[in-house]
Design a protein around this motif. Sequence first.
Motif, short mmCIF file in Angstrom:
data_model
loop_
_atom_site.label_atom_id
_atom_site.label_comp_id
_atom_site.label_asym_id
_atom_site.label_seq_id
_atom_site.Cartn_x
_atom_site.Cartn_y
_atom_site.Cartn_z
N MET A 186 0.84 -1.20 0.00
CA MET A 186 0.00 0.00 0.00
C MET A 186 0.88 1.26 0.00
N ALA A 187 0.45 2.27 -0.76
CA ALA A 187 1.26 3.49 -0.83
C ALA A 187 1.31 4.16 0.55
N LYS A 188 2.48 4.69 0.88
CA LYS A 188 2.65 5.34 2.18
C LYS A 188 2.06 6.76 2.11
N THR A 189 1.37 7.19 3.20
CA THR A 189 0.82 8.55 3.22
C THR A 189 1.99 9.53 3.29
N PRO A 190 1.94 10.61 2.50
CA PRO A 190 3.04 11.58 2.55
C PRO A 190 3.22 12.15 3.97
N PRO A 191 4.47 12.35 4.40
CA PRO A 191 4.70 12.88 5.75
C PRO A 191 4.21 14.32 5.91
N VAL A 192 3.83 14.65 7.14
CA VAL A 192 3.41 16.02 7.46
C VAL A 192 4.21 16.53 8.65
N ILE A 193 4.70 17.75 8.53
CA ILE A 193 5.32 18.45 9.66
C ILE A 193 4.36 19.57 10.04
N ALA A 194 3.79 19.50 11.24
CA ALA A 194 2.82 20.50 11.68
C ALA A 194 3.56 21.55 12.51
N ILE A 195 3.43 22.82 12.11
CA ILE A 195 4.08 23.90 12.88
C ILE A 195 2.98 24.86 13.34
N ASP A 196 2.65 24.81 14.62
CA ASP A 196 1.61 25.67 15.17
C ASP A 196 2.21 26.70 16.11
N GLY A 197 1.43 27.75 16.35
CA GLY A 197 1.88 28.77 17.30
C GLY A 197 1.14 30.07 17.09
N PRO A 198 1.33 31.03 18.00
CA PRO A 198 0.62 32.31 17.88
C PRO A 198 1.18 33.19 16.78
N SER A 199 0.42 34.23 16.51
CA SER A 199 0.81 35.21 15.49
C SER A 199 2.18 35.81 15.79
N GLY A 200 3.05 35.84 14.78
CA GLY A 200 4.36 36.47 14.94
C GLY A 200 5.39 35.59 15.62
N SER A 201 5.10 34.31 15.79
CA SER A 201 6.07 33.44 16.48
C SER A 201 7.19 32.99 15.55
N GLY A 202 7.07 33.31 14.26
CA GLY A 202 8.10 32.92 13.30
C GLY A 202 7.74 31.66 12.53
N LYS A 203 6.50 31.16 12.73
CA LYS A 203 6.07 29.93 12.05
C LYS A 203 6.21 30.03 10.54
N GLY A 204 5.78 31.17 9.99
CA GLY A 204 5.77 31.32 8.53
C GLY A 204 7.17 31.18 7.96
N ALA A 205 8.13 31.89 8.56
CA ALA A 205 9.51 31.86 8.05
C ALA A 205 10.12 30.47 8.22
N ILE A 206 9.85 29.84 9.36
CA ILE A 206 10.41 28.51 9.61
C ILE A 206 9.78 27.49 8.65
N THR A 207 8.48 27.63 8.45
CA THR A 207 7.78 26.73 7.51
C THR A 207 8.42 26.82 6.13
N GLN A 208 8.65 28.06 5.67
CA GLN A 208 9.24 28.25 4.35
C GLN A 208 10.61 27.60 4.25
N ARG A 209 11.45 27.82 5.28
CA ARG A 209 12.82 27.30 5.20
C ARG A 209 12.86 25.78 5.29
N ILE A 210 12.01 25.22 6.15
CA ILE A 210 12.00 23.76 6.27
C ILE A 210 11.49 23.14 4.96
N ALA A 211 10.43 23.74 4.41
CA ALA A 211 9.86 23.21 3.16
C ALA A 211 10.88 23.30 2.03
N GLU A 212 11.59 24.41 1.99
CA GLU A 212 12.59 24.59 0.94
C GLU A 212 13.72 23.57 1.09
#
Length: 228
Positions: free
Chosen positions: A1-27
């Motif tokens: 059976m095909a494996k489900t693609p992995p997910v990295i969940a990054i949660d947190g409040p506004s301005g915690s840096g999630k967006g920038a970290i998400t971009q760099r990890i994804a890249e």
Amino acid sequence: MAKTPPVIAIDGPSGSGKGAITQRIAETLGFHILDSGAIYRLIGLAGRKHDVDLEDEAALIELARQLDIAFKATGYAEDPLSIWLEGEDVTRKIRTDEAGVDASKIAPLSGVREAIKQLQRSFRRDPGLVADGRDMGTVVFTDADVKIFLTASAEARAQRRYKQLIDKDISVSLHALFTSIRKRDERDTTRAVAPLIPASDAVIIDSTSLDIDEVFNQVLTIVKGKLD
Ligand code: C5P
């Protein structure tokens, strides 16, 4: 059976840096990005555009179900996605503080959250996904391979948001931002549905006195440890 693609969940409040970290990890990993906050912001924008009362849950659910949006790769590492609503490029428009405030007013509506759950899950594609939000690890991707909860003091977050907006030529006052962040925190953490809390299996990182490279390195080490 095909494996489900992995997910990295990054949660947190506004301005915690999630967006920038998400971009760099994804890249770094070549993974897709889900900016779930953008979806709430887009519903707010669509509501304003079509004169829908942002407290009218039934109308917002209808709007959310028919949302005509697109996330397009720009090819720029700094700003990897452009965001479109009904054929209009709203990348800049959705980043204003007002759009964030509208989003946080819509976010407690359980019917709206339910209406966009499948849309959010559809972003899970090979080779993997980095999902940024408030409830990625607690609700949308409870089976995420890695869960990070990124936080920082309200003062540090207001300063960062201020710099980000000024760099994008969006004018704003630091004091107004600080007050708005505190109010948004209050709404996000105390709401009955999907409140902003770390998943029980999340790794919590407080970035108040860390720079972005330090946070990135910590997150990457955790991700590599869990995905390898
Ligand atoms: O992350 P961003 O600031 O773009 O999110 C805007 C608002 O959308 C948040 O303050 C929050 O109220 C809401 N949101 C949410 N759940 C998510 C992402 C965002 O409730 N997964």
